[in-house]
Design an enzyme around this catalytic site. Structure first.
Site, PDB file in Angstrom:
ATOM      1  N   ASN A 145      -4.250   6.065  -0.444  1.00 38.86           N
ATOM      2  CA  ASN A 145      -3.631   4.760  -0.190  1.00 38.86           C
ATOM      3  C   ASN A 145      -3.636   4.350   1.275  1.00 38.86           C
ATOM      4  O   ASN A 145      -2.985   3.377   1.650  1.00 38.86           O
ATOM      5  CB  ASN A 145      -2.194   4.755  -0.720  1.00 38.86           C
ATOM      6  N   VAL A 164      -2.603   0.355   5.139  1.00 37.53           N
ATOM      7  CA  VAL A 164      -1.748   1.016   4.155  1.00 37.53           C
ATOM      8  C   VAL A 164      -1.639   0.153   2.904  1.00 37.53           C
ATOM      9  O   VAL A 164      -1.392  -1.057   2.994  1.00 37.53           O
ATOM     10  CB  VAL A 164      -0.337   1.258   4.731  1.00 37.53           C
ATOM     11  N   CYS A 165      -1.828   0.764   1.755  1.00 36.73           N
ATOM     12  CA  CYS A 165      -1.661   0.063   0.484  1.00 36.73           C
ATOM     13  C   CYS A 165      -0.250   0.349  -0.031  1.00 36.73           C
ATOM     14  O   CYS A 165       0.010   1.393  -0.624  1.00 36.73           O
ATOM     15  CB  CYS A 165      -2.703   0.536  -0.531  1.00 36.73           C
ATOM     16  N   LEU A 166       0.650  -0.568   0.248  1.00 40.92           N
ATOM     17  CA  LEU A 166       2.040  -0.452  -0.201  1.00 40.92           C
ATOM     18  C   LEU A 166       2.483  -1.834  -0.655  1.00 40.92           C
ATOM     19  O   LEU A 166       2.493  -2.778   0.139  1.00 40.92           O
ATOM     20  CB  LEU A 166       2.931   0.067   0.940  1.00 40.92           C
ATOM     21  N   ASP A 197      -5.497   1.397  -7.270  1.00 39.27           N
ATOM     22  CA  ASP A 197      -5.646   0.446  -6.157  1.00 39.27           C
ATOM     23  C   ASP A 197      -5.872   1.173  -4.828  1.00 39.27           C
ATOM     24  O   ASP A 197      -5.142   0.981  -3.853  1.00 39.27           O
ATOM     25  CB  ASP A 197      -4.389  -0.437  -6.065  1.00 39.27           C
TER      26      ASP A 197
END
Length: 200
Positions: A104, A111-113, A144
């Site tokens: 992620n 950052v994938c958040l 994702d």
């Protein structure tokens, strides 16, 4: 006439300051909210906050996360926060300064958040984001992904993913990509050669 009023206002503000110096800069609504958020931080013991530009610059700071369990236990991961003046109506810009093998987080530190993107809303705060980042290290997701290789390994086998992560954190290489050695205590040599430490 307008210029005259501006000059009078400057003189009044200077006179109101106790020592004759320029008055203290007024904080924006976003800075006031951010000041409140930071003063009320309730971080895990394994997390910390620092202000590289000094505490006068509230809009730019760093959060260090040190997971004490999970795949990344034992590593130190630094995130930079750039808070917009429209905060909390706009989410902070967060990047991971520590290059890490993570599904992620990409190699550029993005950052994938979800709460930093489509799920952000003004009731969330710095504390919420920090716990979200901490969760990425205890429960990384292969959905994702920003690092497809890491996501594929995690999707196939969490045990294999654990092995790869520990190797990368200890020895530094994953294929042709070098990562900082985050677990120096486990090193037997100062800097292993690329051929010795590569895991494909």
């Amino acid at each position: 006439m307008i210029r005259l009023f501006k000059e009078k206002e400057k003189l009044r503000e200077t006179a109101e300051s106790s020592d004759g110096r320029a008055p203290v800069k007024k904080l924006s609504a976003g800075e006031l909210r951010l000041h409140k958020d930071i003063s009320e931080l309730n971080l895990p013991e394994s997390c910390g906050i620092s202000f590289p530009n000094g505490k006068d610059d509230l809009l730019n700071f760093e959060i260090t996360i040190r997971p004490d369990e999970g795949f990344y236990g034992g590593g130190d991961f630094v995130f930079s926060f750039k808070v917009p003046l429209m905060y909390p109506h706009e989410a902070p810009k967060v990047k991971c300064k520590t290059k890490v093998y993570h599904p992620n987080i990409d190699l550029a530190g993005n950052v994938c958040l979800n709460i930093l993107r489509e799920d952000w809303n003004p009731v969330l705060n710095i504390n919420t984001i920090t716990y979200g980042l901490y969760h990425l290290f205890t429960q990384p997701s292969h959905e994702d992904p920003l690092n497809p290789d890491a996501a594929a390994v995690l999707r196939a086998s969490s045990q294999a993913f654990q092995t790869v992560v520990r190797h990368v954190m200890t020895n530094g290489y994953r294929g042709e990509t070098y990562y900082p050695q985050l677990m120096q205590a486990m090193q037997h040599t100062k800097a292993p050669s690329r051929h010795q430490s590569r895991l494909k």
